[in-house]
Design an enzyme around this catalytic site. Structure first.
Site, PDB file in Angstrom:
ATOM      1  N   ILE A  37     -39.301  43.886 -19.613  1.00 44.49           N
ATOM      2  CA  ILE A  37     -38.756  44.634 -20.242  1.00 44.49           C
ATOM      3  C   ILE A  37     -37.703  43.943 -20.196  1.00 44.49           C
ATOM      4  CG2 ILE A  37     -38.811  46.052 -19.111  1.00 44.49           C
ATOM      5  CD1 ILE A  37     -39.412  47.970 -21.613  1.00 44.49           C
ATOM      6  N   ASN A  64     -41.835  60.603 -16.249  1.00 37.72           N
ATOM      7  CA  ASN A  64     -42.645  61.688 -16.347  1.00 37.72           C
ATOM      8  C   ASN A  64     -42.094  62.925 -16.816  1.00 37.72           C
ATOM      9  OD1 ASN A  64     -41.023  62.597 -14.330  1.00 37.72           O
ATOM     10  ND2 ASN A  64     -41.479  60.683 -12.423  1.00 37.72           N
ATOM     11  N   GLY A 108     -42.749  51.811 -11.513  1.00 37.16           N
ATOM     12  CA  GLY A 108     -43.224  51.180 -11.830  1.00 37.16           C
ATOM     13  C   GLY A 108     -42.079  50.533 -13.412  1.00 37.16           C
ATOM     14  N   ASP A 130     -40.735  53.681 -14.889  1.00 39.59           N
ATOM     15  CA  ASP A 130     -39.100  54.235 -14.754  1.00 39.59           C
ATOM     16  C   ASP A 130     -38.431  53.873 -13.307  1.00 39.59           C
ATOM     17  OD1 ASP A 130     -38.122  56.610 -15.149  1.00 39.59           O
ATOM     18  OD2 ASP A 130     -40.284  57.753 -13.995  1.00 39.59           O
ATOM     19  N   THR A 140     -50.370  52.587 -19.739  1.00 35.83           N
ATOM     20  CA  THR A 140     -51.747  51.952 -19.286  1.00 35.83           C
ATOM     21  C   THR A 140     -51.656  51.737 -17.953  1.00 35.83           C
ATOM     22  OG1 THR A 140     -50.781  50.269 -20.336  1.00 35.83           O
ATOM     23  CG2 THR A 140     -51.640  50.855 -22.061  1.00 35.83           C
ATOM     24  N   GLY A 141     -50.360  52.189 -17.490  1.00 39.19           N
ATOM     25  CA  GLY A 141     -50.758  51.719 -15.716  1.00 39.19           C
ATOM     26  C   GLY A 141     -51.035  52.583 -15.305  1.00 39.19           C
ATOM     27  N   TYR A 185     -50.840  55.743 -15.308  1.00 41.98           N
ATOM     28  CA  TYR A 185     -51.581  57.106 -16.393  1.00 41.98           C
ATOM     29  C   TYR A 185     -53.327  56.140 -16.664  1.00 41.98           C
ATOM     30  CZ  TYR A 185     -47.406  59.605 -16.412  1.00 41.98           C
ATOM     31  OH  TYR A 185     -46.305  60.199 -16.596  1.00 41.98           O
TER      32      TYR A 185
END
Length: 213
Positions: free
Chosen positions: A48, A61, A69, A71, A161-162, A164
């Site tokens: 990204i 979160n 990840g 974040d 999609t990771g 979570y």
């Protein structure tokens, strides 16, 4: 009635996704059909941070103080000022600074971005069902914040999609459908370019099917 955006169980005991979810994601390669993308919506395959944009969306979160990840990566590039800024934001009765499906905007600090928009994606619910409204809200609330702050470009990760565990195909369809709709609603004298970045190898294959590549 419970607020659907209220703090959800953390599922911190999850170390890997179950076999059924993995099978669902792999089977998506067989059933995925191309879908239409707005002319201002494009997909980047890779990191990204390779995409230049006015603002970057962080899959955060509820505490907004960093996690794993993307974040973790965004907190690293923005520097300690980001965590300090977020720590001063108000919390609700359950300690959340941003509830599921909502978004919060902060300065970009040491990153190359003017703004960082933090959004909290949904887990599967207590019955292991997906929560499409909450996931769509992540994209729409982040998009609105970018527009409200006169951003000309915004880059999203694939939200939820990771860790979570949101099924990749359904998440992709929700992302594209929501962002297509938001772009269609924009005034003709204002234009914003929207990028979605896809990093995971299997997820990239699914998105390429959606793009008919």
């Amino acid at each position: 009635m419970n607020d659907p955006h209220s703090k959800q169980s953390s599922h911190q005991d999850r170390t890997d996704h179950d076999v059924q979810l993995k099978d669902t994601n792999r089977l998506s390669l067989q059933i995925t059909q191309p879908i239409s993308f707005h002319s201002n919506l494009s997909v980047h395959f890779g990191n990204i941070l390779e995409v230049d944009a006015d603002c970057i969306v962080n899959a955060a979160n509820e505490g907004l103080l960093g996690g794993g990840g993307i974040d973790h990566l965004i907190h690293q590039i923005a520097g300690s000022e980001l965590a300090q800024f977020c720590s001063n934001l108000p919390t609700d009765s359950q300690g959340a600074r941003c509830t599921v499906g909502h978004s919060v905007i902060t300065p970009g600090f040491m990153s190359k971005y003017k703004f960082i928009i933090h959004t909290v994606g949904p887990y599967l619910d207590e019955q292991n069902r997906t929560q499409p409204k909450l996931l769509a809200d992540c994209y729409s609330t982040a998009f609105k914040l970018a527009v409200d702050n006169d951003c000309k470009s915004i880059v999203f990760p694939t939200i939820a999609t990771g860790f979570y565990g949101y099924p990749m195909l359904e998440a992709a369809q929700i992302a594209v459908g929501t962002l297509n709709a938001m772009l269609e609603q924009q005034e003709t004298d204002y234009s914003i370019n929207v990028y979605i970045t896809v990093f995971n190898d299997l997820e990239q294959q699914i998105w390429k099917k959606l793009l008919n590549k």
